[in-house]
Every structure is written in C-alpha cells, then in structure tokens.
Scaffold this active site. Structure first.
Site, mmCIF file in Angstrom:
data_model
loop_
_atom_site.group_PDB
_atom_site.id
_atom_site.type_symbol
_atom_site.label_atom_id
_atom_site.label_comp_id
_atom_site.label_asym_id
_atom_site.label_seq_id
_atom_site.Cartn_x
_atom_site.Cartn_y
_atom_site.Cartn_z
ATOM 1 N N TRP A 161 0.908 -1.379 -0.027
ATOM 2 C CA TRP A 161 0.196 -0.034 0.193
ATOM 3 C C TRP A 161 0.757 1.156 0.016
ATOM 4 C CZ3 TRP A 161 1.982 2.090 4.360
ATOM 5 C CH2 TRP A 161 2.185 0.964 5.468
ATOM 6 N N GLU B 105 -4.997 -4.509 -0.508
ATOM 7 C CA GLU B 105 -6.259 -4.458 -0.179
ATOM 8 C C GLU B 105 -6.992 -3.017 -0.019
ATOM 9 O OE1 GLU B 105 -7.969 -6.310 3.275
ATOM 10 O OE2 GLU B 105 -10.094 -6.556 2.531
ATOM 11 N N THR C 41 5.278 -12.450 4.279
ATOM 12 C CA THR C 41 4.663 -12.915 3.144
ATOM 13 C C THR C 41 5.418 -13.237 1.901
ATOM 14 O OG1 THR C 41 2.800 -11.052 3.876
ATOM 15 C CG2 THR C 41 2.380 -12.078 1.790
ATOM 16 N N GLU D 177 10.648 -7.965 -3.091
ATOM 17 C CA GLU D 177 11.207 -6.919 -2.711
ATOM 18 C C GLU D 177 10.529 -6.711 -1.064
ATOM 19 O OE1 GLU D 177 13.332 -5.270 -4.194
ATOM 20 O OE2 GLU D 177 12.995 -5.753 -6.290
ATOM 21 N N LYS E 110 -2.394 -7.787 -8.000
ATOM 22 C CA LYS E 110 -3.137 -7.644 -6.877
ATOM 23 C C LYS E 110 -2.450 -6.694 -5.860
ATOM 24 C CE LYS E 110 -3.602 -8.799 -2.953
ATOM 25 N NZ LYS E 110 -4.052 -7.730 -2.141
ATOM 26 N N PRO E 111 -3.324 -5.624 -5.947
ATOM 27 C CA PRO E 111 -2.900 -4.441 -5.284
ATOM 28 C C PRO E 111 -3.194 -4.738 -3.587
ATOM 29 C CG PRO E 111 -4.884 -3.874 -6.379
ATOM 30 C CD PRO E 111 -4.605 -5.212 -6.914
ATOM 31 N N GLY F 105 5.783 -7.318 2.975
ATOM 32 C CA GLY F 105 6.589 -7.838 4.034
ATOM 33 C C GLY F 105 7.439 -9.149 3.876
ATOM 34 N N THR F 106 8.424 -9.199 4.585
ATOM 35 C CA THR F 106 9.113 -10.572 4.645
ATOM 36 C C THR F 106 8.551 -11.590 4.924
ATOM 37 O OG1 THR F 106 11.151 -9.211 5.036
ATOM 38 C CG2 THR F 106 11.325 -11.508 5.594
ATOM 39 N N GLU G 200 11.682 -4.171 11.749
ATOM 40 C CA GLU G 200 10.989 -2.907 10.916
ATOM 41 C C GLU G 200 9.903 -2.400 11.539
ATOM 42 O OE1 GLU G 200 9.266 -3.898 7.228
ATOM 43 O OE2 GLU G 200 10.330 -2.461 5.982
ATOM 44 N N CYS H 174 10.139 1.006 2.467
ATOM 45 C CA CYS H 174 10.999 -0.125 2.940
ATOM 46 C C CYS H 174 12.512 0.160 3.082
ATOM 47 C CB CYS H 174 10.898 -1.049 1.877
ATOM 48 S SG CYS H 174 11.164 -0.388 0.179
ATOM 49 N N GLY I 42 14.941 -9.476 0.495
ATOM 50 C CA GLY I 42 14.612 -10.023 -0.627
ATOM 51 C C GLY I 42 15.477 -10.845 -1.505
HETATM 52 P P1 NDP Z 1 2.222 -7.529 3.090
HETATM 53 O O1 NDP Z 1 3.300 -8.337 2.894
HETATM 54 O O2 NDP Z 1 1.277 -7.730 4.151
HETATM 55 O O3 NDP Z 1 1.337 -7.023 1.748
HETATM 56 C C1 NDP Z 1 1.699 -7.011 0.363
HETATM 57 C C2 NDP Z 1 0.882 -7.410 -0.464
HETATM 58 O O4 NDP Z 1 0.678 -8.940 -0.344
HETATM 59 C C3 NDP Z 1 -0.503 -6.961 -0.512
HETATM 60 O O5 NDP Z 1 -0.991 -6.896 -1.685
HETATM 61 C C4 NDP Z 1 -1.227 -7.923 0.320
HETATM 62 O O6 NDP Z 1 -2.738 -7.994 0.324
HETATM 63 C C5 NDP Z 1 -0.389 -9.350 -0.284
HETATM 64 N N1 NDP Z 1 -0.376 -10.581 0.457
HETATM 65 C C6 NDP Z 1 -0.796 -10.612 1.861
HETATM 66 N N2 NDP Z 1 -0.625 -11.918 2.142
HETATM 67 C C7 NDP Z 1 -0.502 -12.505 0.918
HETATM 68 C C8 NDP Z 1 -0.395 -13.992 0.672
HETATM 69 N N3 NDP Z 1 -0.382 -14.876 1.747
HETATM 70 N N4 NDP Z 1 -0.122 -14.355 -0.453
HETATM 71 C C9 NDP Z 1 0.001 -13.441 -1.508
HETATM 72 N N5 NDP Z 1 -0.032 -12.234 -1.222
HETATM 73 C C10 NDP Z 1 -0.416 -11.756 0.094
HETATM 74 O O7 NDP Z 1 2.976 -6.175 3.504
HETATM 75 P P2 NDP Z 1 2.357 -4.578 3.659
HETATM 76 O O8 NDP Z 1 1.144 -4.258 2.731
HETATM 77 O O9 NDP Z 1 2.270 -4.754 5.062
HETATM 78 O O10 NDP Z 1 3.231 -3.884 3.121
HETATM 79 C C11 NDP Z 1 4.312 -3.229 3.957
HETATM 80 C C12 NDP Z 1 5.857 -4.124 3.678
HETATM 81 O O11 NDP Z 1 6.075 -4.034 2.360
HETATM 82 C C13 NDP Z 1 6.768 -3.533 4.564
HETATM 83 O O12 NDP Z 1 7.473 -4.716 5.242
HETATM 84 C C14 NDP Z 1 7.768 -2.991 3.475
HETATM 85 O O13 NDP Z 1 9.140 -3.228 3.923
HETATM 86 C C15 NDP Z 1 7.613 -3.764 2.232
HETATM 87 N N6 NDP Z 1 8.009 -3.070 1.346
HETATM 88 C C16 NDP Z 1 9.256 -3.322 0.697
HETATM 89 C C17 NDP Z 1 9.473 -2.646 -0.527
HETATM 90 C C18 NDP Z 1 10.757 -3.091 -1.271
HETATM 91 O O14 NDP Z 1 10.906 -2.506 -2.348
HETATM 92 N N7 NDP Z 1 11.703 -3.886 -0.627
HETATM 93 C C19 NDP Z 1 8.726 -1.184 -1.104
HETATM 94 C C20 NDP Z 1 7.524 -1.231 -0.268
HETATM 95 C C21 NDP Z 1 7.182 -1.916 0.859
HETATM 96 P P3 NDP Z 1 -3.495 -7.409 1.338
HETATM 97 O O15 NDP Z 1 -3.431 -5.872 1.229
HETATM 98 O O16 NDP Z 1 -4.782 -7.800 1.466
HETATM 99 O O17 NDP Z 1 -2.804 -7.657 2.594
#
Ligand code: NDP
Length: 496
Positions: A152, A179, A233, A251, A176-177, A230-231, A386, A285, A459
C-alpha cells in the site's frame, strides 16, 4: 459516478463488479470513504488468470515486434502524464501521502513505462562465440501470465515497476494491489487499455492478499510472481514458488543503517537523515531507520537533528507545504505505538515525539509525529525489527570496526547511507556494508536505470535497470547447424 456507487474492477478485459465483499478505500487523513468497490472472489482470480492466459496465447502481443510493443508502452507513459494531477490527487486520497509525494510517484510511473519501452525496443539478443560447426544464439521468450502483488505504500510506482517490464517482455499481467489501496491499479489498467493494450492482458484483483494473492501465486497458469511487501509474506510466496519451480522476485522489508562519520558535512547529514526516515512518514522499505553517529559528534548532531525534526510540517496531505501525512490506517498507527512503547520498556528514552498529535485533522486521521528513540543497543527488538513508521533509533559508535559489525548485524540488508567528506573512507565503508543499495552523501534517491533489491531477509532478485525486462523472460539458446557433412558420430556419410 457518485461516491456510493460501486466501482467496477478489471477482470480479463471486462469491467464489472467483483464477486467478493463490498468495502471502501478510505482517506487516512480523515478516515472517510473515497470509493466503494467489491473485492474480487476466488472465481474472479480464476477468470482473470484464464483470461490473461487466453490473451497471452491469442492476442498476438507476445509475437509483436519489440518496437510495436514499445509503442504501446510509450503511449501508456504519455497517458499517465496527461492525467498526472488527477492520478496524484486520487493516490493522495487512497493512501494519504502528501500531494508532492504522490505527484512524484505518478511521474515515476510514467518514467518507468518510458524506460521499459526503450529497453524493449533496444534489447539485444546475442550471437555467442561458436565452438563448433554451428551458429549459437541466446534469445529471450515471454513467460506467460505474470502476477504482480504490491503493497500500500507506493501504489502506481510499485505497480509500474512490475507491469511495465512484464508487458515489455510480451507477457500478460494480473495485479493484486494491497486491499486498502486498490484505486491506482484500476486506473493504470484503464490507461493500459486506452493506450491500445489488447484486452485481457491486464487484470486487477482488489481484496485480501491471504486469499487472492495466495490463490494467484498457486495458480498453475501463473508462471512468475513479482512481489513487494513484508518479509513474512515474501517467504510464504517463496515456498509456493519453490513447489512450482517458478521464478519470483521479492522486494521485502528493511532496517537500514544511516551512518554519520566524524568528518561529515553536518548540514547535508541532518537534511539527509531527516529525509531518509521521516519522508513518507517512514512508511518506506528503504527508510533509514537506524542512525549511527560518531560518538564525538553525537550530542551536537542529535541536538540539531531533533530541532529540525520538530519543525517538520505534519498535516493535511492536500497542502503542498506538508512534509508528513498520516499513517495508512488506525491499526498500523497502533503497531507503531506498540514499538515505541517496547523501545521504552527495553530501556530507551524519547528524544522527540512519541505522543499522538491532537486537534483538528489530527483527531480524525492516523497521524503520528517524528519520533526519535535513543539509549538502546543494536541487538534490541526496536533496533532489529521494521517499524515502518516515523521512528528513528539513534546509536553512537566508537570505532569503524564496531560500526560495521553493528550496521551489518541485522536480518535485513536493503539499504544503507554514509555521510562523510572523505570519499576514500566512504568508499571503503560502502564496500563493507551489506545492502542492496548504499547511498553516499545522499539518501533515498532513485533511478529507474539502476537495479534495486535486497540481500537476506530484504529480498531476492532485482527490479529496474535496463536488464530488468529479462526478469520477465525466459532465456533460450538456439544452435544452427552449419556442417557440410552429417555429424561424424553416427558414421553416416553425405550422399550414402
Ligand atoms: P504485506 O506483505 O502484508 O502485503 C503486500 C501485498 O501482499 C499486499 O497486496 C497483500 O494483500 C499481499 N498479501 C498478503 N498476504 C498474502 C499471501 N499470503 N499471498 C500473496 N499475497 C499476499 O505487506 P504490507 O502491505 O504490510 O506492506 C508493507 C511491507 O512492504 C513492509 O514490510 C515493507 O518493507 C515492504 N515494502 C518493501 C519494498 C521493497 O521494495 N523492498 C517497497 C515497499 C514496501 P493485503 O493488502 O490484502 O494484505
């Protein structure tokens, strides 16, 4: 459309209501709905993937010449630019970032499409040095259906980083953006269609990742996943990918050290450290969330830093002077608050912030002030995990040896920053830091032409860069026989 009407979503070239639950995307500055939509259902996932596969096989996109695919990508970039202000305002409402930041994200998305259009039409396939009577070549083929799963914090820019190279490589994409921030991905799909992308090649599935993202990753017709998030996921996705023998790029999170050496230019260091951690309200991140300062400088530097942090303008994301908007949600703000409480319980103390802001918009939205914790050791939980909010932990260091050990002592290894006037010293330190990106006398600067990604729990794989397009293609070697005679082994002679 009125606010109460339910937005259609894009499934396999058709704009229709999702078959999942109705929910609203809300403005984090006020908590009020921006738009209502129905989440996708598992049946919608199936329809989107089947539709993408059908379009991949039958639309002719994969067979178009690179310059023809590039022309569509250039047009997408152009349409994003034409609609830039509208998109930036929508993104501000969808995720609460200040308008100046969302304008930059939209501009970055346009730049990404332009860059991968250029990469696509200039990608070279090679004739490799031959070691026999044959001509050998290395070529690249599209993979099929690519899943792009995004978080998000930087919609449209994150989506562009996956969609542009995937389309350039001749694939179909299902997005899949997150939610809670679905609106920009839907706009991007519309723009792709308006630019002439064959229908079905792009779909958008808003809704829960644990349901839809998981199903998408497991789907046998999905041949590659590009994930940012997130890590935890990311590791889950990596396990599924391992079972499918499917390539993934991940990532993930970070806990990046920024280092102020005793010869740093302090004006630059103060500005850079502030930007590194507090821009995007720390929801990045690459946030420079662990600060190491040479002990001799520690007190004067921290005095300047906290005075400047206290002056940052937190508030209305629509106001162009705002530097920090709200956090994404009430639940996320509570998580940030729990980390601050944990830091205090671990023996730290607050140099700045740590209390919710109140009055006006602050009572409605999910704002949190710049916060600085000190008095902690690098091994403690708030220095290792984090937080993804505007919380900086500051630690003094005594020697470069100790500094390198501590800076690298993290499960994460996404980025790092160094502030020093001595370029040789900064070079040597930069080479010793374990991180996907090291900034020297700058921070959080990006170029689409430079690869990006993390080591360890931050990542796998890289996005961006001229060769980023190859992440979405399968390499193939072709051999053309040039022998005048049949291959010798069988003992068959020509004309026999
Ligand atoms: P999440 O891992 O919770 O969510 C990321 C995406 O994955 C969302 O679209 C989420 O859907 C989806 N998702 C959740 N569960 C699953 C699953 N079991 N299988 C497949 N897809 C799934 O992270 P956050 O949304 O909380 O984002 C923040 C995190 O992203 C931070 O840890 C940050 O560090 C990392 N990040 C990393 C970046 C990089 O380039 N290294 C850049 C930006 C952020 P839903 O929205 O429904 O949960």
């Amino acid at each position: 459309m009125t606010l109460e009407q339910t937005l259609p979503i894009c499934i396999a070239g058709t704009w229709r209501l999702g078959a999942g639950e109705r929910y609203a995307s809300c403005y984090p500055a006020t908590g009020e709905p921006v738009a209502w939509l129905n989440a996708a259902s598992l049946d919608d996932v199936e329809a989107a993937v089947q539709g993408a596969h059908h379009a991949f096989v039958h639309s002719g996109w994969a067979q178009r010449k690179p310059h023809e695919r590039a022309a569509v990508l250039y047009r997408i970039a152009e349409l994003i630019r034409q609609r830039a202000e509208e998109l930036a305002q929508l993104q501000r409402q969808d995720n609460g970032k200040p308008i100046n930041e969302t304008r930059a994200l939209v501009a970055s998305a346009a730049g990404t499409f332009q860059f991968f259009a250029a990469a696509c039409e200039t990608l070279e396939e090679t004739i490799t040095p031959s070691r026999g009577d044959f001509l050998s070549m290395s070529v690249y083929e599209p993979m099929g259906v690519v899943a792009a799963i995004t978080p998000w914090n930087s919609p449209i820019a994150s989506e562009a980083q996956k969609v542009a190279p995937a389309l350039a490589g001749g694939n179909a994409v299902v997005i899949k953006p997150a939610e809670i921030t679905p609106l920009l991905a839907l706009q991007l799909a519309q723009i792709c269609e308006d630019a002439g992308l064959p229908k079905g090649l792009i779909s958008v599935l808003p809704g829960k990742g644990s349901l839809l993202g998981d199903a998408l990753t497991r789907h046998p017709l999905v041949k590659r996943v590009s994930f940012t998030g997130g890590t935890r996921t990311g590791k889950h996705i990596a396990h599924i990918a391992a079972d499918k023998m499917m390539p993934v790029s991940l990532e993930l999170g970070g806990k990046s050290p920024t280092i102020v050496l005793d010869d740093a230019d302090l004006d630059h260091a103060v500005a850079g450290v502030l930007y590194g951690i507090f821009s995007s309200s720390g929801e990045a991140c690459i946030a420079g969330s662990r600060l190491f300062v040479a002990r001799a400088l520690y007190e004067p530097f921290m005095t300047r830093l906290s005075a400047a942090a206290a002056q940052l303008r937190v508030g209305d994301p629509a106001d162009e002077r705002t530097q920090m908007g709200p956090l994404i949600s009430a639940a996320h703000r509570e998580s940030v608050e729990r980390y601050v409480a944990l830091g205090l319980a671990e023996g730290g103390h607050l140099r700045l912030g740590g209390e919710r802001l109140s009055g006006g918009m602050f009572d409605q939205g999910y704002f949190y002030p710049p916060t600085i914790l000190e008095g902690l050791g690098n091994h403690q939980q708030v220095c290792q995990e984090e937080i993804f909010g505007p919380v900086l932990v500051a630690l003094p260091f005594d020697s470069e040896e100790q500094l390198i050990e501590q800076a690298n002592d993290s499960l994460y290894a996404l980025a790092a920053g160094i502030w020093s006037r001595d370029y040789k010293r900064a070079w040597a330190l930069g080479r010793k830091l374990q991180a996907g990106t090291v900034w020297i006398n700058t921070y959080k600067q990006f170029s689409i032409s430079t690869p990006f990604g993390g080591w360890r729990d931050s990542g796998l794989g890289r996005e961006k860069g001229r060769l980023g397009i190859l992440q979405y293609m399968e390499q193939k070697s072709l051999y053309w026989g040039m022998n005048q005679q049949p291959l010798a082994w069988a003992g068959v002679e020509a004309g026999q």
